[in-house]
Design a protein around this motif. Structure first.
Motif, short mmCIF file in Angstrom:
data_model
loop_
_atom_site.label_atom_id
_atom_site.label_comp_id
_atom_site.label_asym_id
_atom_site.label_seq_id
_atom_site.Cartn_x
_atom_site.Cartn_y
_atom_site.Cartn_z
N LEU A 1 4.46 1.76 -4.32
CA LEU A 1 3.19 2.38 -4.68
C LEU A 1 3.18 3.86 -4.29
O LEU A 1 3.47 4.20 -3.14
CB LEU A 1 2.03 1.65 -4.01
CG LEU A 1 1.92 0.17 -4.36
CD1 LEU A 1 0.79 -0.48 -3.58
CD2 LEU A 1 1.69 -0.01 -5.86
N THR B 1 7.67 0.86 -0.04
CA THR B 1 6.68 0.41 -1.02
C THR B 1 7.04 0.97 -2.38
O THR B 1 7.78 1.97 -2.48
CB THR B 1 5.26 0.89 -0.61
OG1 THR B 1 4.30 0.38 -1.54
CG2 THR B 1 5.17 2.41 -0.61
N SER C 1 -1.86 5.61 -6.50
CA SER C 1 -2.15 4.22 -6.90
C SER C 1 -3.57 3.86 -6.51
O SER C 1 -4.05 4.22 -5.43
CB SER C 1 -1.18 3.26 -6.22
OG SER C 1 0.15 3.57 -6.51
N GLY D 1 -6.19 -4.18 -3.84
CA GLY D 1 -5.86 -5.42 -3.15
C GLY D 1 -5.07 -6.42 -3.98
O GLY D 1 -4.90 -7.57 -3.56
N ASN E 1 0.86 -1.19 0.00
CA ASN E 1 0.00 0.00 0.00
C ASN E 1 0.89 1.23 0.00
O ASN E 1 2.10 1.15 0.27
CB ASN E 1 -0.91 0.02 1.23
CG ASN E 1 -0.13 0.01 2.53
OD1 ASN E 1 0.15 -1.05 3.08
ND2 ASN E 1 0.24 1.18 3.03
N SER F 1 1.10 7.65 -3.97
CA SER F 1 -0.17 7.99 -3.32
C SER F 1 -1.35 7.95 -4.27
O SER F 1 -2.50 7.88 -3.83
CB SER F 1 -0.06 9.38 -2.68
OG SER F 1 0.05 10.39 -3.68
N ARG G 1 4.43 -7.15 -4.50
CA ARG G 1 5.23 -6.76 -3.33
C ARG G 1 6.25 -7.83 -2.99
O ARG G 1 7.38 -7.53 -2.57
CB ARG G 1 4.28 -6.50 -2.15
CG ARG G 1 4.92 -6.14 -0.82
CD ARG G 1 5.30 -7.34 0.04
NE ARG G 1 4.23 -8.27 0.30
CZ ARG G 1 3.40 -8.19 1.34
NH1 ARG G 1 3.50 -7.20 2.19
NH2 ARG G 1 2.48 -9.11 1.52
N TYR H 1 -0.15 -7.60 -3.56
CA TYR H 1 0.62 -8.42 -2.63
C TYR H 1 1.66 -9.29 -3.35
O TYR H 1 2.81 -9.39 -2.90
CB TYR H 1 -0.30 -9.28 -1.77
CG TYR H 1 -1.01 -8.45 -0.73
CD1 TYR H 1 -0.38 -8.10 0.46
CD2 TYR H 1 -2.31 -7.99 -0.95
CE1 TYR H 1 -1.02 -7.32 1.42
CE2 TYR H 1 -2.95 -7.20 -0.01
CZ TYR H 1 -2.31 -6.87 1.16
OH TYR H 1 -2.93 -6.09 2.10
N THR I 1 -0.81 -1.48 6.18
CA THR I 1 -1.78 -2.57 6.04
C THR I 1 -1.11 -3.87 6.44
O THR I 1 -0.03 -4.18 5.94
CB THR I 1 -2.28 -2.68 4.59
OG1 THR I 1 -2.85 -1.43 4.19
CG2 THR I 1 -3.32 -3.76 4.46
N GLN J 1 -5.94 1.49 -5.00
CA GLN J 1 -5.83 0.36 -4.08
C GLN J 1 -6.92 -0.66 -4.39
O GLN J 1 -8.08 -0.46 -4.08
CB GLN J 1 -5.96 0.86 -2.64
CG GLN J 1 -4.86 1.81 -2.21
CD GLN J 1 -3.50 1.15 -2.12
OE1 GLN J 1 -3.37 0.07 -1.56
NE2 GLN J 1 -2.49 1.80 -2.65
#
Length: 367
Positions: free
Chosen positions: A202, A200, A206, A210, A174, A204, A216, A213, A180, A208
């Motif tokens: 990502l 991260t 981006s 879900g 995130n 601001s 990441r 992951y 998160t 979101q």
């Protein structure tokens, strides 16, 4: 870091690998945005529509807003061409061109080791996290533990690092400064307070959804010289991190578990199929990574190996006053421990080679 670096990340139609290819072609973002459309299409092989996005500098207004956002929230953007960008991560073909960091950015370039595993961690998995990190902290200078701040093994690894006094890096799915899951905001604060970092890819702006992951996980793998999977079911997300680490030529390690434990299906599979090296102790990890910790190899290990025990394991081992075996019932009476806690400590002593299980649910001291 320049405004062009963030503008490249925000340019529509330029993905992660596309940005890496463009930087490899032009050297840095400033030279990229100074290139002509012909150079972008002929030299870099961009589609004409993507080249026009760069020529028109369509993302510069968004990049200015992102820079202001970072300044307001104490976030440090790092471009892949910056000296402070972690060198191991720069090696991977799908590196993020810009990382957003809170805390000590230098931790990302330390001697990083990733520890990942299931969200449904057992006491055994948490014990092994503690043992490995504690042992490594004592023997490895400049150590940094990397994980994903998720429930289970991830957070156990971060907490073990904090307890051992070594920095730890949490790679988030995130945008910063959020965390998160929100329940781990306290752990995140402790990470920042003790020389670690939150990171991260990502920004601001981006969306979101879900789905970040798995992406990441490649950063967790790429930051580290090696990846340890402590517990994982047969289809756990930590197995994806392990396969990514292997693809980046990192050392993959796994902690074995009981054949009947679902939470160890994945780790046992990795070991059985020779996709990961079996590790039981800090010494195993050091050997697997071939870390040179000094000019005199004799200083790295004692001539007679001794197990690395937690305080509770050492207390249980002290109950074995002679070489005579003791039953679980006798140990429970001597220690006052419950069945679950006693079983976890006995597993730790077995893995360290300090005790051996005998028929009839009895244990004998082997040291």
């Amino acid at each position: 870091m320049t405004i062009e670096d963030i503008a490249l990340q925000l340019t529509p139609g330029i993905g992660v690998k596309g940005a890496a290819h463009l930087i490899d072609t032009f050297g840095d973002a400033r030279h990229l945005f100074a290139a002509s459309e012909e150079e972008l299409t002929a030299r870099a092989g961009l589609r004409p529509d993507a080249a026009r996005q760069i020529i028109r500098r369509r993302a510069f207004a968004d990049a200015e807003r992102e820079m202001a956002y970072c300044r307001r929230h104490g976030i440090t953007p790092l471009a892949a061409t910056d000296e402070a960008y972690p060198p191991l991560l720069r090696e991977i073909p799908d590196r993020p061109h810009v990382l957003y960091v809170m805390g000590e950015a230098g931790a990302l370039s330390a001697r990083c080791l990733s520890i990942v595993g299931t969200r449904d961690a057992t006491p055994y998995g948490q014990t092994m996290c503690n043992r490995l990190v504690e042992g490594l902290a004592e023997r490895v200078p400049g150590l940094c533990i990397v994980s994903g701040l998720a429930f289970g093994i991830d957070t156990a690894a971060h907490r073990a690092a904090l307890a051992a006094g070594v920095p730890t890096v949490a790679v988030l799915a995130n945008a910063l400064p959020g965390v998160t899951p929100a329940q781990h905001a306290g752990v995140a604060r402790d990470i920042l307070a003790h020389g670690g970092a939150l990171v991260t890819e990502l920004h601001s702006q981006s969306k979101q959804n879900g789905n970040f992951y798995l992406a990441r996980n490649r950063i967790i793998a790429g930051l580290s010289a090696g990846c340890i999977v402590v517990e994982s079911p047969g289809n756990g997300g930590s197995l994806v991190t392990a396969h990514q680490a292997d693809g980046y030529n990192r050392t993959v390690m796994a902690v074995p578990g009981r054949a009947t434990d679902r939470t160890s299906d994945g780790t046992n599979h990795l070991i059985r199929n020779r996709l990961a090296q079996l590790v039981l102790s800090a010494g195993d990890v050091i050997d697997a990574l071939m870390w040179d910790l000094g000019t005199d190899p004799a200083t790295l290990r004692a001539e007679v190996p001794t197990p690395e025990l937690t305080k509770d394991e050492a207390g249980l081992l002290a109950c074995f006053r002679t070489s005579d075996p003791l039953s679980v019932e006798e140990l429970a009476a001597l220690t006052g421990l419950g069945a679950g806690e006693l079983a976890t400590l006995l597993i730790g002593l077995e893995l360290s080679g300090a005790v051996r299980q005998l028929p009839g649910n009895r244990y004998m001291k082997t040291l």
